[in-house]
Design a protein around this motif. Sequence first.
Motif, PDB file in Angstrom:
ATOM      1  N   ILE A  25     -32.242  -2.176  16.788  1.00 25.32           N
ATOM      2  CA  ILE A  25     -31.552  -3.446  17.028  1.00 25.32           C
ATOM      3  C   ILE A  25     -30.061  -3.303  16.784  1.00 25.32           C
ATOM      4  CG2 ILE A  25     -31.278  -5.805  16.139  1.00 25.32           C
ATOM      5  CD1 ILE A  25     -34.388  -5.758  15.744  1.00 25.32           C
ATOM      6  N   LYS A  26     -29.670  -2.593  15.744  1.00 21.73           N
ATOM      7  CA  LYS A  26     -28.244  -2.386  15.460  1.00 21.73           C
ATOM      8  C   LYS A  26     -27.574  -1.612  16.590  1.00 21.73           C
ATOM      9  CE  LYS A  26     -27.773  -4.635  11.711  1.00 21.73           C
ATOM     10  NZ  LYS A  26     -26.954  -5.839  11.682  1.00 21.73           N
ATOM     11  N   ALA A  27     -28.275  -0.639  17.155  1.00 21.29           N
ATOM     12  CA  ALA A  27     -27.727   0.108  18.291  1.00 21.29           C
ATOM     13  C   ALA A  27     -27.548  -0.819  19.500  1.00 21.29           C
ATOM     14  CB  ALA A  27     -28.639   1.285  18.649  1.00 21.29           C
ATOM     15  N   LEU A  28     -28.530  -1.675  19.759  1.00 14.77           N
ATOM     16  CA  LEU A  28     -28.413  -2.636  20.854  1.00 14.77           C
ATOM     17  C   LEU A  28     -27.268  -3.618  20.613  1.00 14.77           C
ATOM     18  CD1 LEU A  28     -32.171  -3.463  21.537  1.00 14.77           C
ATOM     19  CD2 LEU A  28     -30.616  -2.154  22.998  1.00 14.77           C
ATOM     20  N   GLU A  29     -27.114  -4.075  19.382  1.00 14.11           N
ATOM     21  CA  GLU A  29     -26.012  -4.981  19.056  1.00 14.11           C
ATOM     22  C   GLU A  29     -24.661  -4.320  19.328  1.00 14.11           C
ATOM     23  OE1 GLU A  29     -26.461  -6.147  14.967  1.00 14.11           O
ATOM     24  OE2 GLU A  29     -27.938  -7.674  15.448  1.00 14.11           O
ATOM     25  N   GLY A  30     -24.536  -3.065  18.954  1.00 14.15           N
ATOM     26  CA  GLY A  30     -23.291  -2.341  19.201  1.00 14.15           C
ATOM     27  C   GLY A  30     -22.996  -2.218  20.684  1.00 14.15           C
ATOM     28  N   GLY A  31     -24.007  -1.880  21.456  1.00 13.39           N
ATOM     29  CA  GLY A  31     -23.840  -1.777  22.899  1.00 13.39           C
ATOM     30  C   GLY A  31     -23.502  -3.114  23.533  1.00 13.39           C
ATOM     31  N   LEU A  32     -24.183  -4.158  23.085  1.00 16.80           N
ATOM     32  CA  LEU A  32     -23.912  -5.490  23.605  1.00 16.80           C
ATOM     33  C   LEU A  32     -22.492  -5.929  23.262  1.00 16.80           C
ATOM     34  CD1 LEU A  32     -24.925  -7.959  25.094  1.00 16.80           C
ATOM     35  CD2 LEU A  32     -25.925  -8.764  22.946  1.00 16.80           C
ATOM     36  N   HIS A  33     -22.063  -5.643  22.060  1.00 16.80           N
ATOM     37  CA  HIS A  33     -20.701  -5.985  21.654  1.00 16.80           C
ATOM     38  C   HIS A  33     -19.681  -5.295  22.571  1.00 16.80           C
ATOM     39  CE1 HIS A  33     -17.390  -7.145  19.076  1.00 16.80           C
ATOM     40  NE2 HIS A  33     -16.999  -5.889  19.048  1.00 16.80           N
ATOM     41  N   ALA A  34     -19.912  -4.034  22.869  1.00 21.25           N
ATOM     42  CA  ALA A  34     -19.000  -3.298  23.760  1.00 21.25           C
ATOM     43  C   ALA A  34     -18.976  -3.930  25.145  1.00 21.25           C
ATOM     44  CB  ALA A  34     -19.418  -1.829  23.849  1.00 21.25           C
ATOM     45  N   ILE A  35     -20.119  -4.335  25.639  1.00 24.31           N
ATOM     46  CA  ILE A  35     -20.191  -4.960  26.961  1.00 24.31           C
ATOM     47  C   ILE A  35     -19.455  -6.297  26.963  1.00 24.31           C
ATOM     48  CG2 ILE A  35     -21.785  -6.079  28.594  1.00 24.31           C
ATOM     49  CD1 ILE A  35     -23.772  -3.780  27.864  1.00 24.31           C
ATOM     50  N   ILE A  36     -19.677  -7.086  25.928  1.00 24.96           N
ATOM     51  CA  ILE A  36     -19.009  -8.387  25.840  1.00 24.96           C
ATOM     52  C   ILE A  36     -17.496  -8.208  25.786  1.00 24.96           C
ATOM     53  CG2 ILE A  36     -18.621 -10.390  24.339  1.00 24.96           C
ATOM     54  CD1 ILE A  36     -21.646 -10.135  23.572  1.00 24.96           C
ATOM     55  N   GLU A  37     -17.041  -7.308  24.942  1.00 28.41           N
ATOM     56  CA  GLU A  37     -15.597  -7.109  24.765  1.00 28.41           C
ATOM     57  C   GLU A  37     -14.913  -6.559  26.013  1.00 28.41           C
ATOM     58  OE1 GLU A  37     -13.647  -8.010  22.134  1.00 28.41           O
ATOM     59  OE2 GLU A  37     -15.457  -8.996  21.432  1.00 28.41           O
ATOM     60  N   SER A  38     -15.634  -5.799  26.816  1.00 25.67           N
ATOM     61  CA  SER A  38     -15.004  -5.175  27.980  1.00 25.67           C
ATOM     62  C   SER A  38     -15.341  -5.867  29.294  1.00 25.67           C
ATOM     63  CB  SER A  38     -15.406  -3.702  28.055  1.00 25.67           C
ATOM     64  OG  SER A  38     -16.805  -3.591  28.284  1.00 25.67           O
ATOM     65  N   HIS A  39     -16.084  -6.958  29.232  1.00 26.65           N
ATOM     66  CA  HIS A  39     -16.484  -7.642  30.470  1.00 26.65           C
ATOM     67  C   HIS A  39     -15.247  -8.127  31.228  1.00 26.65           C
ATOM     68  CE1 HIS A  39     -18.476 -10.320  33.260  1.00 26.65           C
ATOM     69  NE2 HIS A  39     -19.607  -9.707  32.935  1.00 26.65           N
ATOM     70  N   PRO A  40     -15.180  -7.846  32.524  1.00 27.52           N
ATOM     71  CA  PRO A  40     -13.986  -8.210  33.289  1.00 27.52           C
ATOM     72  C   PRO A  40     -13.861  -9.707  33.581  1.00 27.52           C
ATOM     73  CG  PRO A  40     -15.613  -7.216  34.733  1.00 27.52           C
ATOM     74  CD  PRO A  40     -16.128  -7.087  33.326  1.00 27.52           C
ATOM     75  N   ALA A  41     -14.954 -10.451  33.428  1.00 29.48           N
ATOM     76  CA  ALA A  41     -14.924 -11.889  33.731  1.00 29.48           C
ATOM     77  C   ALA A  41     -15.607 -12.656  32.603  1.00 29.48           C
ATOM     78  CB  ALA A  41     -15.594 -12.164  35.065  1.00 29.48           C
ATOM     79  N   PRO A  42     -14.909 -12.869  31.495  1.00 29.09           N
ATOM     80  CA  PRO A  42     -15.532 -13.515  30.338  1.00 29.09           C
ATOM     81  C   PRO A  42     -16.108 -14.898  30.639  1.00 29.09           C
ATOM     82  CG  PRO A  42     -13.314 -12.759  29.790  1.00 29.09           C
ATOM     83  CD  PRO A  42     -13.527 -12.488  31.231  1.00 29.09           C
ATOM     84  N   ALA A  43     -15.444 -15.674  31.488  1.00 23.59           N
ATOM     85  CA  ALA A  43     -15.950 -17.011  31.810  1.00 23.59           C
ATOM     86  C   ALA A  43     -17.275 -16.917  32.560  1.00 23.59           C
ATOM     87  CB  ALA A  43     -14.923 -17.792  32.618  1.00 23.59           C
ATOM     88  N   ALA A  44     -17.378 -15.966  33.462  1.00 25.45           N
ATOM     89  CA  ALA A  44     -18.628 -15.770  34.204  1.00 25.45           C
ATOM     90  C   ALA A  44     -19.737 -15.310  33.258  1.00 25.45           C
ATOM     91  CB  ALA A  44     -18.430 -14.762  35.331  1.00 25.45           C
ATOM     92  N   LEU A  45     -19.407 -14.416  32.352  1.00 30.93           N
ATOM     93  CA  LEU A  45     -20.386 -13.961  31.367  1.00 30.93           C
ATOM     94  C   LEU A  45     -20.877 -15.135  30.524  1.00 30.93           C
ATOM     95  CD1 LEU A  45     -21.922 -11.711  29.867  1.00 30.93           C
ATOM     96  CD2 LEU A  45     -19.876 -11.413  28.454  1.00 30.93           C
ATOM     97  N   ALA A  46     -19.967 -15.984  30.068  1.00 32.02           N
ATOM     98  CA  ALA A  46     -20.347 -17.150  29.264  1.00 32.02           C
ATOM     99  C   ALA A  46     -21.245 -18.088  30.065  1.00 32.02           C
ATOM    100  CB  ALA A  46     -19.100 -17.879  28.776  1.00 32.02           C
ATOM    101  N   SER A  47     -20.959 -18.259  31.339  1.00 30.99           N
ATOM    102  CA  SER A  47     -21.771 -19.124  32.192  1.00 30.99           C
ATOM    103  C   SER A  47     -23.189 -18.576  32.356  1.00 30.99           C
ATOM    104  CB  SER A  47     -21.099 -19.273  33.556  1.00 30.99           C
ATOM    105  OG  SER A  47     -21.880 -20.079  34.398  1.00 30.99           O
ATOM    106  N   VAL A  48     -23.287 -17.285  32.603  1.00 33.53           N
ATOM    107  CA  VAL A  48     -24.609 -16.656  32.732  1.00 33.53           C
ATOM    108  C   VAL A  48     -25.378 -16.778  31.416  1.00 33.53           C
ATOM    109  CG1 VAL A  48     -25.799 -14.449  33.035  1.00 33.53           C
ATOM    110  CG2 VAL A  48     -23.937 -15.084  34.577  1.00 33.53           C
ATOM    111  N   TRP A  49     -24.701 -16.524  30.302  1.00 38.91           N
ATOM    112  CA  TRP A  49     -25.335 -16.615  28.989  1.00 38.91           C
ATOM    113  C   TRP A  49     -25.888 -18.021  28.761  1.00 38.91           C
ATOM    114  CZ3 TRP A  49     -27.694 -14.078  25.464  1.00 38.91           C
ATOM    115  CH2 TRP A  49     -27.788 -14.539  24.160  1.00 38.91           C
TER     116      TRP A  49
END
Length: 94
Positions: A26-50
């Motif tokens: 789970i900690k490994a998945l959290e780290g990967g997810l954090h990297a994806i969130i931080e580097s996402h090119p469209a944060p508003a779109a990511l928030a909408s999908v979430w």
Amino acid sequence: MDQFASEILQRLEACEHELQTARGYIKALEGGLHAIIESHPAPAALASVWEGVLPDLFATHSNETGPFLSALREGVTLQSLSIRRPTPHHDAEV
């Protein structure tokens, strides 16, 4: 120690091992997810999908209770805060 107590101890140690293994995963998945969130090119779109995923996520686990449900809620809250928080990287691009 009698055989019953020995078997219980072995089962307890196996459960502890499984929990620690799951925690590491789970900690490994959290780290990967954090990297994806931080580097996402469209944060508003990511928030909408979430936001769209959340109702289905909770509906899927509507029968859950206890520690699972508490952990699910905590995890969703933490991820939601991370997804909704603007990052310096994205602020610089706007």
